[in-house]
Write an enzyme that holds these catalytic residues in place. Structure first.
Site, PDB file in Angstrom:
ATOM      1  N   ASP A 116     -12.189  51.028 -29.149  1.00 18.24           N
ATOM      2  CA  ASP A 116     -12.315  50.517 -30.631  1.00 18.24           C
ATOM      3  C   ASP A 116     -12.926  49.493 -31.075  1.00 18.24           C
ATOM      4  O   ASP A 116     -12.482  48.273 -30.769  1.00 18.24           O
ATOM      5  CB  ASP A 116     -10.920  50.470 -31.217  1.00 18.24           C
ATOM      6  N   ASP A 164     -17.670  51.117 -35.920  1.00 19.15           N
ATOM      7  CA  ASP A 164     -16.517  51.111 -35.750  1.00 19.15           C
ATOM      8  C   ASP A 164     -16.419  52.520 -34.734  1.00 19.15           C
ATOM      9  O   ASP A 164     -16.439  53.342 -35.168  1.00 19.15           O
ATOM     10  CB  ASP A 164     -15.818  51.172 -36.763  1.00 19.15           C
TER      11      ASP A 164
END
Length: 391
Positions: free
Chosen positions: A102, A285
């Site tokens: 992430d 992201d």
């Protein structure tokens, strides 16, 4: 919120090797594999993204050892490109964990044997079985705007990332986690964002330690998220990138990391040659599934595709995208596309949910819908990214 981008341009020499690295050749690859059991839910994906950035905005202030310094980690593609995870080994002897990689967060946390309510299918790290584990004495807790949370204790241990051995890495052992985490196919999360947004301040991220411990000599990682239509999977390469995975040259984009994220400026949006938005800021992201746009941009894009607002952050869209033009973003000096086949995220019978949605912010979150169509090289040391269309 607006990002103030670095004004000076960062210039990098582009090399032509299939796997690119610094002259000393240190890098590690993490391949991604495929999981067909996960089912998409666009509304939940939007809520997850909104909750994630709500939390950060409220905060102040293989087991073998790699000898060439390149870390290659394959990642699993959850059902139809919804989410991706890679395998990481923790402890001595090592336990292999499936972690969500992430770039929108910075903590390394996972289920542990200390957890009272972790999912039964999750692999749990047991600190008592690792000879290299050391207690830290501090605790950690993450709470998200949607009510989900996780908490536990800190420790340090050996972490093997794509064959590179990180010593004394701070890890977060979950003692409790919300049901949203229990039901997922991953065992935890590996944050690749900047250390300014770690839950416990002063903690070095795995990427920090890869650099400071000299495990990679080029402070970058390349991200390729495979599309189901091409077999799924994907890879993370720490210390370099794979030039066979993209077309043309990489475009270098300055990054604003003042909020701990990889923030960039998108100069405009167009569909079929018609401009549908002015400039806006965006976050790259890998931990967000959808393309989450500012409200006004999302409305314009939806109108162009004949999509209808579901008033929950999502849009219903035609399941037949054969006549759709790609969604095109101008970033830096180049344009990057989200093609028609990525505009449908979720299909239920004759009804389809778009791969784009909207949140409550004036910035965008460029999640996997964008990233699976464009190769990105992240550089945390001299903050910038390099982007090129996938091959």
């Amino acid at each position: 919120m607006k990002f103030t981008l670095i004004s000076s341009c960062v210039t990098l020499a582009l090399m032509t090797l299939s796997i690119e690295a610094a002259p000393s050749g240190k890098k590690v690859n993490i391949p991604l594999t495929k999981n067909k059991d996960y089912k998409p839910n666009a509304k939940n994906a939007i809520q997850k993204a909104i909750a994630k950035y709500h939390r950060h905005r409220s905060v102040s202030s293989s087991n073998s050892t790699s000898t060439d310094g390149i870390g290659y980690v394959p990642v699993t593609d959850y059902y139809n490109d919804i989410e991706y995870y890679g395998e990481v080994t923790v402890g001595t002897p090592g336990v292999t964990l499936k972690l969500d990689f992430d770039t929108g967060s910075s903590d390394l946390w996972f289920a542990s044997s200390l957890c009272t309510n972790c999912g039964s299918s999750q692999t749990k790290y047991n600190p008592n079985e690792s000879s290299t584990y050391a207690r830290d004495g501090r605790t950690w807790s993450i709470s998200y705007g949607d009510g989900s949370s996780a908490s536990g204790i800190l420790g340090t241990d050996t972490v093997i990332l794509g064959g590179l051995t990180i010593r004394h890495q701070t890890i977060e052992l979950a003692r409790r986690e919300a049901s949203q985490f229990q039901s997922g196919p991953s065992d935890g999360l590996l944050g690749l964002g900047f250390d300014s947004i770690t839950t416990v301040r002063g903690v070095k991220t795995p990427v920090d330690n890869l650099i400071s411990q000299g495990l990679i000599s080029n402070p970058v990682f390349g991200v390729y998220l495979g599309k189901e239509s091409n077999g799924g999977g994907g890879e993370y390469i720490f210390g370099g990138y794979d030039s066979s995975k993209f077309k043309g040259s990489l475009t270098t984009i300055p990054v604003d990391n003042s909020n701990g994220w990889y923030g960039i400026t998108v100069r405009g949006t167009s569909i079929g040659g018609s401009r549908v938005s002015s400039s806006f800021d965006a976050i790259l992201d890998t931990g967000t599934s959808l393309l989450v746009l500012p409200n006004d941009v999302a409305s314009s894009v939806a109108e162009a595709y004949g999509a209808s607002d579901n008033y929950d952050g999502t849009f219903s869209i035609s399941c037949d995208t054969s006549s759709f033009e790609p969604l095109v973003f101008t970033i830096g000096s180049s344009t990057f596309e989200v093609p028609a086949d990525s505009l449908v995220y979720e299909q239920d019978g004759y009804s389809c949910i778009a791969g784009f949605g909207y949140g409550d912010y004036d910035f965008a979150i460029f999640g996997d819908v964008f990233l699976k169509n464009n190769y990105v090289v992240f550089n945390p040391e001299v903050p910038h990214v390099q982007i090129a269309p996938i091959a």
